[in-house]
Design a protein around this motif. Structure first.
Motif, PDB file in Angstrom:
ATOM      1  N   GLU A 143       0.831  -1.205   0.000  1.00  0.00           N
ATOM      2  CA  GLU A 143       0.000   0.000   0.000  1.00  0.00           C
ATOM      3  C   GLU A 143       0.866   1.255   0.000  1.00  0.00           C
ATOM      4  OE1 GLU A 143      -2.894  -0.025   3.132  1.00  0.00           O
ATOM      5  OE2 GLU A 143      -3.656  -1.992   2.545  1.00  0.00           O
ATOM      6  N   ASP A 144       1.942   1.251   0.791  1.00  0.00           N
ATOM      7  CA  ASP A 144       2.850   2.399   0.835  1.00  0.00           C
ATOM      8  C   ASP A 144       3.545   2.599  -0.510  1.00  0.00           C
ATOM      9  OD1 ASP A 144       2.189   2.941   3.457  1.00  0.00           O
ATOM     10  OD2 ASP A 144       4.016   2.051   4.291  1.00  0.00           O
ATOM     11  N   LEU A 145       3.947   1.507  -1.135  1.00  0.00           N
ATOM     12  CA  LEU A 145       4.617   1.603  -2.434  1.00  0.00           C
ATOM     13  C   LEU A 145       3.664   2.124  -3.503  1.00  0.00           C
ATOM     14  CD1 LEU A 145       6.673  -1.683  -2.289  1.00  0.00           C
ATOM     15  CD2 LEU A 145       7.620   0.637  -2.437  1.00  0.00           C
ATOM     16  N   ILE A 146       2.420   1.667  -3.467  1.00  0.00           N
ATOM     17  CA  ILE A 146       1.427   2.168  -4.413  1.00  0.00           C
ATOM     18  C   ILE A 146       1.214   3.666  -4.195  1.00  0.00           C
ATOM     19  CG2 ILE A 146      -1.021   2.100  -5.046  1.00  0.00           C
ATOM     20  CD1 ILE A 146      -0.900  -0.958  -4.453  1.00  0.00           C
ATOM     21  N   ALA A 147       1.121   4.079  -2.938  1.00  0.00           N
ATOM     22  CA  ALA A 147       0.951   5.506  -2.635  1.00  0.00           C
ATOM     23  C   ALA A 147       2.146   6.314  -3.128  1.00  0.00           C
ATOM     24  CB  ALA A 147       0.748   5.700  -1.129  1.00  0.00           C
ATOM     25  N   ALA A 148       3.345   5.794  -2.942  1.00  0.00           N
ATOM     26  CA  ALA A 148       4.551   6.490  -3.408  1.00  0.00           C
ATOM     27  C   ALA A 148       4.558   6.590  -4.928  1.00  0.00           C
ATOM     28  CB  ALA A 148       5.801   5.766  -2.915  1.00  0.00           C
ATOM     29  N   TYR A 149       4.204   5.507  -5.603  1.00  0.00           N
ATOM     30  CA  TYR A 149       4.149   5.484  -7.066  1.00  0.00           C
ATOM     31  C   TYR A 149       3.145   6.528  -7.571  1.00  0.00           C
ATOM     32  CZ  TYR A 149       3.537   3.655 -11.794  1.00  0.00           C
ATOM     33  OH  TYR A 149       3.468   3.521 -13.155  1.00  0.00           O
ATOM     34  N   GLU A 150       1.956   6.535  -6.980  1.00  0.00           N
ATOM     35  CA  GLU A 150       0.912   7.469  -7.410  1.00  0.00           C
ATOM     36  C   GLU A 150       1.269   8.913  -7.092  1.00  0.00           C
ATOM     37  OE1 GLU A 150      -2.581   5.820  -5.598  1.00  0.00           O
ATOM     38  OE2 GLU A 150      -2.830   4.328  -7.194  1.00  0.00           O
ATOM     39  N   ALA A 151       1.874   9.150  -5.932  1.00  0.00           N
ATOM     40  CA  ALA A 151       2.265  10.511  -5.561  1.00  0.00           C
ATOM     41  C   ALA A 151       3.346  11.043  -6.505  1.00  0.00           C
ATOM     42  CB  ALA A 151       2.759  10.550  -4.117  1.00  0.00           C
ATOM     43  N   ALA A 152       4.320  10.193  -6.828  1.00  0.00           N
ATOM     44  CA  ALA A 152       5.372  10.607  -7.755  1.00  0.00           C
ATOM     45  C   ALA A 152       4.789  10.891  -9.129  1.00  0.00           C
ATOM     46  CB  ALA A 152       6.452   9.529  -7.841  1.00  0.00           C
ATOM     47  N   ASN A 153       3.846  10.068  -9.550  1.00  0.00           N
ATOM     48  CA  ASN A 153       3.202  10.274 -10.839  1.00  0.00           C
ATOM     49  C   ASN A 153       2.433  11.594 -10.852  1.00  0.00           C
ATOM     50  OD1 ASN A 153       2.494   9.348 -13.522  1.00  0.00           O
ATOM     51  ND2 ASN A 153       0.451   8.973 -12.709  1.00  0.00           N
ATOM     52  N   ALA A 159       9.858   3.800  -7.548  1.00  0.00           N
ATOM     53  CA  ALA A 159       8.818   3.164  -6.739  1.00  0.00           C
ATOM     54  C   ALA A 159       8.223   1.962  -7.472  1.00  0.00           C
ATOM     55  CB  ALA A 159       7.727   4.166  -6.386  1.00  0.00           C
ATOM     56  N   GLY A 160       8.049   2.091  -8.771  1.00  0.00           N
ATOM     57  CA  GLY A 160       7.535   0.979  -9.573  1.00  0.00           C
ATOM     58  C   GLY A 160       8.465  -0.208  -9.580  1.00  0.00           C
ATOM     59  N   ASN A 161       9.774   0.040  -9.592  1.00  0.00           N
ATOM     60  CA  ASN A 161      10.736  -1.062  -9.541  1.00  0.00           C
ATOM     61  C   ASN A 161      10.601  -1.852  -8.245  1.00  0.00           C
ATOM     62  OD1 ASN A 161      11.977  -0.694 -12.034  1.00  0.00           O
ATOM     63  ND2 ASN A 161      13.505   0.698 -11.222  1.00  0.00           N
ATOM     64  N   ILE A 162      10.486  -1.143  -7.136  1.00  0.00           N
ATOM     65  CA  ILE A 162      10.361  -1.821  -5.841  1.00  0.00           C
ATOM     66  C   ILE A 162       9.006  -2.509  -5.747  1.00  0.00           C
ATOM     67  CG2 ILE A 162      10.354  -1.519  -3.346  1.00  0.00           C
ATOM     68  CD1 ILE A 162      12.178   0.945  -3.832  1.00  0.00           C
ATOM     69  N   LEU A 163       7.968  -1.839  -6.207  1.00  0.00           N
ATOM     70  CA  LEU A 163       6.634  -2.426  -6.195  1.00  0.00           C
ATOM     71  C   LEU A 163       6.596  -3.680  -7.073  1.00  0.00           C
ATOM     72  CD1 LEU A 163       3.716  -2.199  -5.241  1.00  0.00           C
ATOM     73  CD2 LEU A 163       3.297  -0.614  -7.128  1.00  0.00           C
ATOM     74  N   GLY A 164       7.219  -3.613  -8.232  1.00  0.00           N
ATOM     75  CA  GLY A 164       7.280  -4.778  -9.117  1.00  0.00           C
ATOM     76  C   GLY A 164       8.003  -5.951  -8.471  1.00  0.00           C
ATOM     77  N   ALA A 165       9.085  -5.671  -7.742  1.00  0.00           N
ATOM     78  CA  ALA A 165       9.808  -6.742  -7.049  1.00  0.00           C
ATOM     79  C   ALA A 165       8.912  -7.380  -5.991  1.00  0.00           C
ATOM     80  CB  ALA A 165      11.084  -6.196  -6.420  1.00  0.00           C
ATOM     81  N   ALA A 166       8.166  -6.562  -5.256  1.00  0.00           N
ATOM     82  CA  ALA A 166       7.250  -7.098  -4.239  1.00  0.00           C
ATOM     83  C   ALA A 166       6.145  -7.917  -4.899  1.00  0.00           C
ATOM     84  CB  ALA A 166       6.656  -5.955  -3.411  1.00  0.00           C
ATOM     85  N   TYR A 167       5.592  -7.430  -5.993  1.00  0.00           N
ATOM     86  CA  TYR A 167       4.552  -8.169  -6.708  1.00  0.00           C
ATOM     87  C   TYR A 167       5.083  -9.517  -7.200  1.00  0.00           C
ATOM     88  CZ  TYR A 167       1.107  -4.366  -7.011  1.00  0.00           C
ATOM     89  OH  TYR A 167       0.162  -3.407  -6.741  1.00  0.00           O
ATOM     90  N   SER A 168       6.296  -9.527  -7.686  1.00  0.00           N
ATOM     91  CA  SER A 168       6.883 -10.761  -8.177  1.00  0.00           C
ATOM     92  C   SER A 168       6.994 -11.804  -7.073  1.00  0.00           C
ATOM     93  CB  SER A 168       8.257 -10.476  -8.790  1.00  0.00           C
ATOM     94  OG  SER A 168       8.751 -11.619  -9.445  1.00  0.00           O
TER      95      SER A 168
END
Length: 87
Positions: A7-17, A28-37
């Motif tokens: 949730e924090d990573l999604i918020a960071a991704y959206e805020a940066a966008n 943020a997307g790179n870290i989020l993608g690693a977590a999703y994987s």
């Protein structure tokens, strides 16, 4: 704690966008993608990796482009898509 971290990573991704901070969105997307994987959301992980590849292809940064290819390939590998990971 994984759901809260995601949730924090999604918020960071959206805020940066929203702020137009492309580099931070990609980060943020790179870290989020690693977590999703790790949790099995391989298609979403690959999508974040692909976003980074497309961004860095035109940026002239070979190190960051290489890292993006690695993350995208790692998502394919974790999904069992060995041919896609190899390419």
């Amino acid at each position: 704690r994984t759901p809260a971290a995601i949730e924090d990573l999604i918020a960071a991704y959206e805020a940066a966008n929203a702020a137009g901070r492309v580099r931070w969105r990609i980060y943020a997307g790179n870290i989020l993608g690693a977590a999703y994987s790790v949790i099995g959301l391989h298609e979403d992980a690959w999508r974040f990796g692909d976003e980074a590849v497309r961004h860095y292809q035109g940026a002239g940064s070979n190190q960051e482009l290489g890292d993006a290819y690695f993350r995208r390939g790692n998502a394919s590998l974790n999904a069992g898509e060995f041919a896609a990971a190899e390419s």
